[in-house]
Design a protein around this motif. Structure first.
Motif, mmCIF file in Angstrom:
data_model
loop_
_atom_site.group_PDB
_atom_site.id
_atom_site.type_symbol
_atom_site.label_atom_id
_atom_site.label_comp_id
_atom_site.label_asym_id
_atom_site.label_seq_id
_atom_site.Cartn_x
_atom_site.Cartn_y
_atom_site.Cartn_z
ATOM 1 N N LYS A 35 0.831 -1.202 0.000
ATOM 2 C CA LYS A 35 0.000 0.000 0.000
ATOM 3 C C LYS A 35 0.868 1.256 0.000
ATOM 4 N N THR A 58 -7.293 -0.430 -7.523
ATOM 5 C CA THR A 58 -6.597 -1.107 -6.428
ATOM 6 C C THR A 58 -7.577 -1.954 -5.630
ATOM 7 N N ASP A 60 -9.721 -3.180 -2.535
ATOM 8 C CA ASP A 60 -10.332 -2.499 -1.397
ATOM 9 C C ASP A 60 -11.314 -3.460 -0.735
ATOM 10 N N LYS A 62 -13.056 -3.128 1.857
ATOM 11 C CA LYS A 62 -14.258 -2.491 2.405
ATOM 12 C C LYS A 62 -15.327 -2.248 1.342
ATOM 13 N N ALA A 68 -11.179 -0.382 -5.716
ATOM 14 C CA ALA A 68 -11.389 1.059 -5.715
ATOM 15 C C ALA A 68 -10.802 1.635 -6.994
ATOM 16 N N LEU A 111 -12.847 4.834 -0.892
ATOM 17 C CA LEU A 111 -11.558 5.519 -0.740
ATOM 18 C C LEU A 111 -11.820 6.928 -0.234
#
Length: 113
Positions: A35, A58, A60, A62, A68, A111
């Motif tokens: 990251k 990328t 993600d 969540k 994202a 994000l």
């Protein structure tokens, strides 16, 4: 996995991306970075974009869709969050040039800037 797509960027930026990522097609770079390194590389893209544009995808955890999307530069396609899903809005050519992106691009899918 990380994907960066660039268009109309200086050759020096393309060379910098090729140091860290594999260029699978012209302007399309893929790889796996931590990251911290991913964020540093994205900042390098933003700082050296010139008249071009870029998009980064990328992972993600969540986000509902698991990834994202962020953009930088005058890009006609912009990610927008719709109830947890990332959709791409297509803006007319004159809209894309009149609305500059922020330093980090457009945030979507959880994000934050």
């Amino acid at each position: 996995m990380l994907v960066i797509v660039v268009a109309n960027v200086p050759p020096a930026l393309r060379g910098r991306l090729a140091l860290w990522l594999l260029e699978v097609r012209a302007g399309v770079y893929v790889g796996r970075l931590s990251k911290r390194n991913r964020e540093r590389l994205w900042q390098t893209v933003i700082d050296n974009l010139g008249e071009g544009d870029a998009v980064i995808v990328t992972p993600d955890a969540k986000a509902e869709d698991g990834f994202a999307v962020r953009t930088a530069g005058a890009n006609r396609r912009r990610p927008e969050d719709w109830d947890g899903l990332t959709l791409i809005a297509f803006h007319p050519e004159n809209d894309a040039a009149s609305e500059p992106d922020s330093a980090g691009g457009v945030a979507a899918s959880g994000l934050s800037q």
